[in-house]
Scaffold this motif. Structure first.
Motif, PDB file in Angstrom:
ATOM      1  N   GLY A  62       0.774  -1.214   0.000  1.00  0.00           N
ATOM      2  CA  GLY A  62       0.000   0.000   0.000  1.00  0.00           C
ATOM      3  C   GLY A  62       0.810   1.271   0.000  1.00  0.00           C
ATOM      4  N   GLY A  64       3.911   3.472  -1.955  1.00  0.00           N
ATOM      5  CA  GLY A  64       4.802   3.591  -3.100  1.00  0.00           C
ATOM      6  C   GLY A  64       5.986   4.470  -2.750  1.00  0.00           C
ATOM      7  N   ARG A  68       4.014   7.559  -0.436  1.00  0.00           N
ATOM      8  CA  ARG A  68       2.658   7.835  -0.916  1.00  0.00           C
ATOM      9  C   ARG A  68       1.842   6.557  -0.899  1.00  0.00           C
ATOM     10  NH1 ARG A  68       5.053  10.530  -6.053  1.00  0.00           N
ATOM     11  NH2 ARG A  68       5.106   8.321  -6.486  1.00  0.00           N
ATOM     12  N   LYS A  69       0.560   6.697  -0.670  1.00  0.00           N
ATOM     13  CA  LYS A  69      -0.332   5.542  -0.721  1.00  0.00           C
ATOM     14  C   LYS A  69      -0.600   5.201  -2.182  1.00  0.00           C
ATOM     15  CE  LYS A  69      -2.534   5.830   3.672  1.00  0.00           C
ATOM     16  NZ  LYS A  69      -1.827   4.810   4.350  1.00  0.00           N
ATOM     17  N   LEU A  70      -0.659   3.905  -2.466  1.00  0.00           N
ATOM     18  CA  LEU A  70      -0.945   3.466  -3.828  1.00  0.00           C
ATOM     19  C   LEU A  70      -2.403   3.731  -4.155  1.00  0.00           C
ATOM     20  CD1 LEU A  70       1.012   0.091  -3.829  1.00  0.00           C
ATOM     21  CD2 LEU A  70       1.720   2.271  -4.769  1.00  0.00           C
ATOM     22  N   SER A  71      -2.664   4.164  -5.364  1.00  0.00           N
ATOM     23  CA  SER A  71      -4.032   4.492  -5.755  1.00  0.00           C
ATOM     24  C   SER A  71      -4.741   3.323  -6.410  1.00  0.00           C
ATOM     25  CB  SER A  71      -4.017   5.663  -6.745  1.00  0.00           C
ATOM     26  OG  SER A  71      -3.368   5.278  -7.947  1.00  0.00           O
ATOM     27  N   TYR A  72      -3.991   2.323  -6.852  1.00  0.00           N
ATOM     28  CA  TYR A  72      -4.531   1.163  -7.564  1.00  0.00           C
ATOM     29  C   TYR A  72      -5.293   1.576  -8.818  1.00  0.00           C
ATOM     30  CZ  TYR A  72      -2.909  -1.553  -3.671  1.00  0.00           C
ATOM     31  OH  TYR A  72      -2.098  -2.130  -2.721  1.00  0.00           O
ATOM     32  N   GLY A  85       3.492   0.558 -12.101  1.00  0.00           N
ATOM     33  CA  GLY A  85       4.647   1.064 -11.364  1.00  0.00           C
ATOM     34  C   GLY A  85       5.407   0.017 -10.578  1.00  0.00           C
ATOM     35  N   ALA A  87       6.172  -0.089  -7.435  1.00  0.00           N
ATOM     36  CA  ALA A  87       5.588  -0.480  -6.156  1.00  0.00           C
ATOM     37  C   ALA A  87       4.664  -1.687  -6.319  1.00  0.00           C
ATOM     38  CB  ALA A  87       4.829   0.687  -5.540  1.00  0.00           C
ATOM     39  N   TYR A  88       3.919  -1.719  -7.426  1.00  0.00           N
ATOM     40  CA  TYR A  88       2.998  -2.835  -7.669  1.00  0.00           C
ATOM     41  C   TYR A  88       3.762  -4.102  -8.032  1.00  0.00           C
ATOM     42  CZ  TYR A  88      -0.319   0.992  -7.848  1.00  0.00           C
ATOM     43  OH  TYR A  88      -1.057   2.104  -7.540  1.00  0.00           O
TER      44      TYR A  88
END
Length: 122
Positions: A62, A64, A68-72, A85, A87-88
């Protein structure tokens, strides 16, 4: 040092006493080299947030780059590419060169690892 439900209960029971007294009563106290008392406010507040269900450990899921919070969500770039990205891909332990079959559905784009099993849950 109290944690979890015990910590929340103790803080509630203490009511309107000073912050120092709350930290002391909950056991977040250590002894300095000179024998003086040191109140561990940071440890207390971290335990309090944890007891309330707020996780500050930053386990990776969650979050990145830069915290920052991931927006999905993803946007198609100006050149027509759709970027997933780092992070995913890190959350899925994907390595550079991993290959996927692209399946276009009515509501989604599915990336299925080459040789993987496709699930049909549109």
């Amino acid at each position: 040092m109290l944690t979890g439900a015990e910590l929340l209960s103790k803080v509630k029971d203490l009511g309107d006493v000073s912050k120092s007294d709350i930290v002391r009563a909950c056991g977040y106290v250590s002894t300095k080299k000179d024998g003086g008392e040191r109140l561990n406010f940071t440890a207390f507040y971290e335990a309090l947030l944890d007891a309330k269900g707020v996780n500050l450990s930053g386990g990776g899921a969650g979050v990145g780059k830069g915290g920052r919070k991931l927006s999905y969500t993803a946007k198609v770039q100006g050149n027509g590419n759709l970027l997933v990205g780092k992070a995913y891909t890190a959350m899925l332990n994907l390595e550079p060169g991993a290959e996927f079959d692209i399946k276009l559905g009515k509501k989604a784009i599915r990336l299925i690892p080459v040789g993987g099993v496709e699930e049909d849950d549109d």
